[in-house]
Design a protein around this motif. Structure first.
Motif, PDB file in Angstrom:
ATOM      1  N   PRO A 282       0.810  -1.224   0.000  1.00 50.34           N
ATOM      2  CA  PRO A 282       0.000   0.000   0.000  1.00 50.34           C
ATOM      3  C   PRO A 282       0.839   1.267   0.000  1.00 50.34           C
ATOM      4  CG  PRO A 282      -0.785  -1.553   1.662  1.00 50.34           C
ATOM      5  CD  PRO A 282       0.511  -2.094   1.148  1.00 50.34           C
ATOM      6  N   ARG A 348      -9.719  12.517   3.173  1.00 48.46           N
ATOM      7  CA  ARG A 348     -10.547  12.008   2.081  1.00 48.46           C
ATOM      8  C   ARG A 348     -11.631  13.012   1.654  1.00 48.46           C
ATOM      9  NH1 ARG A 348     -11.344   6.782   0.765  1.00 48.46           N
ATOM     10  NH2 ARG A 348     -13.603   6.998   1.041  1.00 48.46           N
ATOM     11  N   PHE A 466      -9.737   6.905  -7.618  1.00 46.44           N
ATOM     12  CA  PHE A 466      -8.686   6.150  -6.930  1.00 46.44           C
ATOM     13  C   PHE A 466      -8.697   6.442  -5.434  1.00 46.44           C
ATOM     14  CE2 PHE A 466      -4.375   6.081  -5.172  1.00 46.44           C
ATOM     15  CZ  PHE A 466      -3.967   4.797  -5.471  1.00 46.44           C
ATOM     16  N   PHE A 469     -11.707   4.882  -3.468  1.00 47.61           N
ATOM     17  CA  PHE A 469     -11.704   3.436  -3.229  1.00 47.61           C
ATOM     18  C   PHE A 469     -10.471   2.931  -2.474  1.00 47.61           C
ATOM     19  CE2 PHE A 469     -14.745   3.538  -6.810  1.00 47.61           C
ATOM     20  CZ  PHE A 469     -15.777   2.784  -6.240  1.00 47.61           C
ATOM     21  N   PHE A 470      -9.318   3.595  -2.620  1.00 55.80           N
ATOM     22  CA  PHE A 470      -8.077   2.970  -2.162  1.00 55.80           C
ATOM     23  C   PHE A 470      -7.291   3.724  -1.096  1.00 55.80           C
ATOM     24  CE2 PHE A 470      -8.675   1.408  -6.577  1.00 55.80           C
ATOM     25  CZ  PHE A 470      -8.900   0.081  -6.255  1.00 55.80           C
ATOM     26  N   TRP A 486      -4.010   0.445   7.170  1.00 57.20           N
ATOM     27  CA  TRP A 486      -3.937  -0.411   5.982  1.00 57.20           C
ATOM     28  C   TRP A 486      -4.493  -1.804   6.283  1.00 57.20           C
ATOM     29  CZ3 TRP A 486      -3.017   2.795   2.246  1.00 57.20           C
ATOM     30  CH2 TRP A 486      -2.199   3.910   2.469  1.00 57.20           C
ATOM     31  N   HIS A 489      -8.249  -1.708   6.040  1.00 52.93           N
ATOM     32  CA  HIS A 489      -8.857  -1.251   4.781  1.00 52.93           C
ATOM     33  C   HIS A 489      -9.386  -2.444   3.990  1.00 52.93           C
ATOM     34  CE1 HIS A 489      -8.930   0.357   0.604  1.00 52.93           C
ATOM     35  NE2 HIS A 489      -9.289   1.476   1.214  1.00 52.93           N
ATOM     36  N   PHE A 491      -9.528  -3.276   0.923  1.00 55.55           N
ATOM     37  CA  PHE A 491      -8.726  -3.812  -0.179  1.00 55.55           C
ATOM     38  C   PHE A 491      -7.314  -4.175   0.269  1.00 55.55           C
ATOM     39  CE2 PHE A 491      -5.736  -3.126  -3.724  1.00 55.55           C
ATOM     40  CZ  PHE A 491      -6.230  -4.040  -4.635  1.00 55.55           C
ATOM     41  N   TRP A 492      -6.649  -3.259   0.968  1.00 55.08           N
ATOM     42  CA  TRP A 492      -5.233  -3.463   1.273  1.00 55.08           C
ATOM     43  C   TRP A 492      -4.994  -4.597   2.255  1.00 55.08           C
ATOM     44  CZ3 TRP A 492      -2.578  -1.787  -2.411  1.00 55.08           C
ATOM     45  CH2 TRP A 492      -2.869  -0.584  -3.046  1.00 55.08           C
TER      46      TRP A 492
END
Length: 509
Positions: A282, A348, A466, A469-470, A486, A489, A491-492
């Protein structure tokens, strides 16, 4: 001396208050941002000045003044002219890789000192230049200074600040960039009126002022406790500095975290090999992605070439320089707004607001110029000033989001063992795309015309998606405990794997 009430250690936070020493340290260190901003702004201004063009770029000057058949979008298309601007960034890219081991081995202050001295040399060469080679050589020294400054200063600020104030403190660096660009634009506007055509020498020489502040600060100010533990293995000295910058004697919890992080860091011989491990994926993606996207907003096109862009649409030399000043006043004001809200509302939210704002205005500007500006002639004054208003809205979006957060987020997400390598990658990627965009923009403007705004607008849409979402939220998280964001999260946490990955890569470290 404390200037704010203390905040007790709870919920993973540390004891401490905003002290005069930490504020002074961050403000002086942020003069590195002032250098970066001044150098960004000054080049676009002097390259729109007739005396400067006549002396160093006579072919561009003749095309601008004498050849009415050349497209509005192509009058400034010169690889030599763009080399003057972008040579700084290729030098910064290369020097950032040398800055990483210096910052890791000798501390953040050592890199800041190298940065200040290099910019002093570069400003002297630029201000006394008698030919284009001397001019470019001066820009190379400026680039070396910026490579070291951009490597060390954001880390210095992030390590000195308390977690709950780190966002605002670090945005002081981006504020320095904004103020530097604004100062350059004001100075360019003022010295353009000097008779004799030598005013550009003042513009190029005055980079020495913030460089002197950074050099003096690097000599006088303390290094960060993180750096002292990592480089000198002297926890007692680090504890004394920590007590001074936190304004309290109860710093043991933070000191223990720093010692643990340093112990882990010292087991790593090659942080560049370490950062490619799966558990750091990440941070590696963000080290490359965030500076790449920040450059692809198109902001440096506006910063480098705002005066040239306004001359393209029909404004005269003075009007174009004044328009650039107006843009920077708006941008810098929004950076200060970001400073006051980033630790309350988070990173964010600002990324989303700024992204939507930039996308909307770039599409509007592109459509407006497509409809009204052809290859010859210019916009009416009313139309030109409408474009100015739209660009101001665009830069205000950048000033709220990618401007300050593009430096803040990378500086706070790396664990100590890969921090110098991660920041080096961030700076190198930033400089590479600064160079690429700077070197190609005038040719792109010539060939793509108003489509250039749609090009960068498309990238803004990609980067906003990006981030949504990430990129996890990092506000109020202690810098040495950032790993948890991380791991939590959606995804990560699938990518990072578990701690067993260390065994797989141990032989490579």
């Amino acid at each position: 001396m404390a200037v704010a009430p203390g905040i007790a250690a709870e919920g993973g936070q540390y004891n401490g208050k905003i002290t005069l020493l930490v504020v002074l340290s961050c403000v002086v260190a942020a003069s590195g941002g002032l250098i970066f901003g001044y150098d960004l702004g000054v080049s676009g201004g002097v390259t729109s000045m007739d005396p400067f063009l006549k002396k160093f770029f006579p072919n561009v000057y003749r095309r601008m003044k004498e050849n009415t058949k050349i497209s509005n979008y192509c009058k400034f298309d010169s690889q030599l002219l763009t080399l003057f601007t972008s040579s700084l960034y290729i030098a910064g890219l290369i020097s950032s890789f040398f800055a990483s081991p210096v910052t890791r081995t000798f501390g953040r202050k050592a890199s800041m000192l190298v940065a200040g001295v290099a910019v002093l040399v570069g400003s002297a060469l630029g201000g006394t230049a008698s030919n284009v080679y001397m001019l470019v050589f001066g820009r190379v020294f400026l680039g070396i200074g910026l490579g070291f400054a951009n490597q060390s200063v954001p880390l210095y600020i992030s390590e000195m600040a308390l977690p709950q104030h780190r966002g605002a403190m670090n945005i002081v660096f981006e504020s320095g960039i904004g103020i530097g660009v604004l100062m350059a634009n004001i100075i360019n506007f003022g010295i353009e009126k000097i008779e004799g055509g030598w005013g550009w020498r003042i513009s190029l020489s005055l980079a020495a002022v913030p460089a002197s502040i950074l050099t003096l600060g690097a000599i006088i100010l303390p290094d960060t406790p993180n750096s002292l533990i990592q480089d000198t293995n002297n926890p007692e000295k680090a504890k004394r500095v920590l007590q001074r910058i936190r304004g309290t004697s109860d710093v043991q919890a933070e000191l223990d975290d720093l010692i643990n992080a340093s112990s882990k860091s010292k087991s790593v011989n090659n942080p560049f090999k370490k950062i490619i491990q799966r558990k750091y994926r990440p941070q590696l993606v963000m080290a490359v992605g965030i500076p790449f996207f920040a450059q692809m907003t198109g902001i440096n096109v506006i910063t480098f070439y705002a005066p040239i862009l306004f001359r393209t649409i029909g404004l005269h030399e003075s009007s174009s320089l004044l328009s650039a000043v107006v843009i920077r006043v708006v941008s810098t004001s929004c950076i200060f707004i970001s400073m006051f809200v980033v630790d309350k509302h988070g990173r964010r939210v600002l990324f989303m607001i700024g992204g939507i704002q930039m996308l909307a205005t770039q599409i509007t500007i592109g459509g407006f110029m497509t409809a009204l500006l052809g290859d010859h002639g210019g916009l009416s004054k009313a139309s030109a000033y409408l474009v100015l208003v739209l660009i101001c809205i665009y830069v205000s979006g950048f000033g709220l989001s990618w401007g300050p957060l593009g430096w803040l987020v990378p500086s706070e997400i790396y664990p100590l063992e890969i921090r110098s390598a991660g920041q080096s990658i961030t700076v190198a990627v930033s400089f590479f795309f600064c160079f690429l965009v700077g070197q190609t923009f005038l040719a792109m403007l010539c060939h793509m015309k108003s489509g250039i705004f749609f090009f960068f607008g498309g990238w803004v849409a990609v980067m906003t998606t990006f981030v949504y979402f990430f990129l996890p939220e990092t506000k109020n998280v202690p810098i040495e405990k950032m790993e948890k964001v991380w791991k939590e999260h959606w995804f990560w946490k699938r990518i990072m794997g578990d701690q067993e990955d260390d065994k797989v890569y141990k032989s490579a470290i």
